[in-house]
Design a protein around this motif. Sequence first.
Motif, mmCIF file in Angstrom:
data_model
loop_
_atom_site.group_PDB
_atom_site.id
_atom_site.type_symbol
_atom_site.label_atom_id
_atom_site.label_comp_id
_atom_site.label_asym_id
_atom_site.label_seq_id
_atom_site.Cartn_x
_atom_site.Cartn_y
_atom_site.Cartn_z
ATOM 1 N N TYR A 144 18.801 36.519 58.778
ATOM 2 C CA TYR A 144 19.141 36.306 57.486
ATOM 3 C C TYR A 144 20.199 37.835 56.889
ATOM 4 O O TYR A 144 20.078 38.791 57.226
ATOM 5 C CB TYR A 144 17.382 36.883 56.568
ATOM 6 C CG TYR A 144 18.631 37.417 55.554
ATOM 7 C CD1 TYR A 144 18.732 35.926 54.553
ATOM 8 C CD2 TYR A 144 17.426 38.907 54.618
ATOM 9 C CE1 TYR A 144 19.209 36.117 52.861
ATOM 10 C CE2 TYR A 144 18.403 38.637 53.242
ATOM 11 C CZ TYR A 144 19.035 37.701 53.005
ATOM 12 O OH TYR A 144 19.138 37.320 50.749
ATOM 13 N N ASP A 200 12.010 46.297 45.503
ATOM 14 C CA ASP A 200 13.451 45.244 45.273
ATOM 15 C C ASP A 200 13.369 44.242 46.454
ATOM 16 O O ASP A 200 14.541 43.206 46.883
ATOM 17 C CB ASP A 200 14.717 45.545 43.961
ATOM 18 C CG ASP A 200 14.242 46.277 43.069
ATOM 19 O OD1 ASP A 200 13.469 45.464 42.849
ATOM 20 O OD2 ASP A 200 15.258 46.332 42.612
ATOM 21 N N TRP A 217 23.477 46.520 50.615
ATOM 22 C CA TRP A 217 21.855 46.969 50.802
ATOM 23 C C TRP A 217 21.961 48.056 52.453
ATOM 24 O O TRP A 217 20.819 48.386 52.100
ATOM 25 C CB TRP A 217 20.915 46.162 51.262
ATOM 26 C CG TRP A 217 20.707 44.675 50.247
ATOM 27 C CD1 TRP A 217 20.556 43.876 49.880
ATOM 28 C CD2 TRP A 217 19.701 45.367 49.627
ATOM 29 N NE1 TRP A 217 20.124 43.163 48.299
ATOM 30 C CE2 TRP A 217 19.284 44.563 48.005
ATOM 31 C CE3 TRP A 217 18.519 46.283 48.924
ATOM 32 C CZ2 TRP A 217 18.006 44.837 47.082
ATOM 33 C CZ3 TRP A 217 17.787 47.282 47.507
ATOM 34 C CH2 TRP A 217 17.460 46.094 47.321
ATOM 35 N N LEU A 274 21.994 40.592 54.885
ATOM 36 C CA LEU A 274 21.693 41.338 53.505
ATOM 37 C C LEU A 274 24.085 41.105 53.513
ATOM 38 O O LEU A 274 24.041 41.619 53.898
ATOM 39 C CB LEU A 274 21.216 42.400 54.301
ATOM 40 C CG LEU A 274 19.596 43.062 54.342
ATOM 41 C CD1 LEU A 274 19.453 43.828 54.823
ATOM 42 C CD2 LEU A 274 19.096 42.036 52.997
ATOM 43 N N GLN A 330 11.434 36.915 51.080
ATOM 44 C CA GLN A 330 11.681 34.956 50.593
ATOM 45 C C GLN A 330 13.250 34.661 50.955
ATOM 46 O O GLN A 330 12.846 33.160 50.680
ATOM 47 C CB GLN A 330 10.878 35.868 49.137
ATOM 48 C CG GLN A 330 9.976 36.274 48.507
ATOM 49 C CD GLN A 330 9.410 36.777 47.431
ATOM 50 O OE1 GLN A 330 10.092 35.415 46.015
ATOM 51 N NE2 GLN A 330 8.434 37.021 46.843
ATOM 52 N N ARG A 331 13.982 35.142 50.889
ATOM 53 C CA ARG A 331 15.346 34.602 51.205
ATOM 54 C C ARG A 331 15.369 33.732 52.327
ATOM 55 O O ARG A 331 16.375 33.267 53.050
ATOM 56 C CB ARG A 331 16.760 35.414 50.785
ATOM 57 C CG ARG A 331 15.551 35.477 48.964
ATOM 58 C CD ARG A 331 17.403 36.554 48.449
ATOM 59 N NE ARG A 331 17.266 37.348 47.551
ATOM 60 C CZ ARG A 331 17.684 36.843 46.184
ATOM 61 N NH1 ARG A 331 18.456 34.765 46.335
ATOM 62 N NH2 ARG A 331 17.817 36.675 45.512
ATOM 63 N N PHE A 332 14.728 34.405 53.780
ATOM 64 C CA PHE A 332 14.870 34.526 55.385
ATOM 65 C C PHE A 332 14.740 32.442 54.952
ATOM 66 O O PHE A 332 14.630 31.785 54.364
ATOM 67 C CB PHE A 332 14.306 34.686 55.393
ATOM 68 C CG PHE A 332 13.896 36.175 56.066
ATOM 69 C CD1 PHE A 332 15.013 36.957 55.540
ATOM 70 C CD2 PHE A 332 13.446 36.499 57.263
ATOM 71 C CE1 PHE A 332 14.622 38.230 55.444
ATOM 72 C CE2 PHE A 332 13.397 37.725 57.901
ATOM 73 C CZ PHE A 332 13.632 38.921 56.734
ATOM 74 N N SER A 333 16.080 31.898 55.785
ATOM 75 C CA SER A 333 15.707 30.574 56.069
ATOM 76 C C SER A 333 15.190 30.486 57.097
ATOM 77 O O SER A 333 14.770 30.629 57.664
ATOM 78 C CB SER A 333 17.251 30.259 57.177
ATOM 79 O OG SER A 333 18.133 30.818 55.900
ATOM 80 N N GLN A 388 11.844 40.954 48.230
ATOM 81 C CA GLN A 388 12.005 40.212 47.217
ATOM 82 C C GLN A 388 13.170 39.623 48.787
ATOM 83 O O GLN A 388 13.238 38.384 49.036
ATOM 84 C CB GLN A 388 12.319 40.325 46.566
ATOM 85 C CG GLN A 388 12.024 41.281 45.496
ATOM 86 C CD GLN A 388 10.849 41.157 45.024
ATOM 87 O OE1 GLN A 388 10.303 39.161 45.221
ATOM 88 N NE2 GLN A 388 9.426 41.410 45.622
ATOM 89 N N GLU A 389 13.470 40.070 49.155
ATOM 90 C CA GLU A 389 15.140 39.528 50.109
ATOM 91 C C GLU A 389 14.152 39.119 51.223
ATOM 92 O O GLU A 389 15.110 37.781 52.145
ATOM 93 C CB GLU A 389 15.757 40.188 51.165
ATOM 94 C CG GLU A 389 16.363 41.066 49.870
ATOM 95 C CD GLU A 389 17.437 40.680 49.247
ATOM 96 O OE1 GLU A 389 18.383 39.340 49.850
ATOM 97 O OE2 GLU A 389 17.334 40.373 47.777
ATOM 98 N N GLY A 410 16.591 40.190 58.979
ATOM 99 C CA GLY A 410 17.287 40.377 57.967
ATOM 100 C C GLY A 410 17.903 42.074 57.678
ATOM 101 O O GLY A 410 18.065 42.731 58.539
#
Length: 234
Positions: free
Chosen positions: A187, A78, A193, A189, A84-87, A81-82, A93
């Motif tokens: 990014y 899981d 996490w 977290l 994919q959230r990177f700007s 998946q983070e 992260g």
Amino acid sequence: YWKGTWMKVVLFHDVVALTQKLFPIVEAMQKHFSAGSGAYYSDSIFFLSVAMHRIMPQSLTHIIQLDLDLKYRTNIRDLFQEFQRFSPGAVIGIAREMQPVYRHTFWQYRKENPKTRVGEPAPEGLPGFNSGVMLLDLGAMRASTLYNQLLEPSNVTKLADQYRFRGHLGDQDFFTMIGMEHPELFYSLACGWNRQLCTWWRDHGYGDVFQLYYRCDGPIYIYHGNCNSPIPDD
């Protein structure tokens, strides 16, 4: 994947050989972000993450780096998946530091800049990072001109002098320092996490503000028993 069977491949790396490849960078980091020769975080291994993109094969594009004192409450997949959230422009992260350690470490800079956000608690402040759980986007690290410029020993020294910074926590200090100047490289977290459990600074002069740093709302995915803190049973 071979003959219809998935195989798990484990690669071992020689820390000495890796350090030699990164000697100028590691040397500069050790100068500013360790407590001196023989100290725990003075070891070269605590600085390799800052330039992992230069020593891993080009085919390797993403790494999750984890401390050993962690307890997982979710499937570690899981966490991937983070990424994919990177700007755009973010290369790493990482979760915020949950103790006022950088309120303390940046004391001189804070004294000279009383209105600074440096060392202040989240969400308005910049409390620094904790490197117990890190997502390294090696592709983004390789592509980032800014990040690679910040690795140059002369620029490390320049920023350390600017912030009057003398750390002792290895790569975490470097990421924290450049994050004060260039937060767009990171990014953030969620604290769940990397739910750090250490309370050392609460009992060493910062009890009045400790909870502002330590608070973590939301679900807990990973407990981090830093400074030998007990980890709760599920």
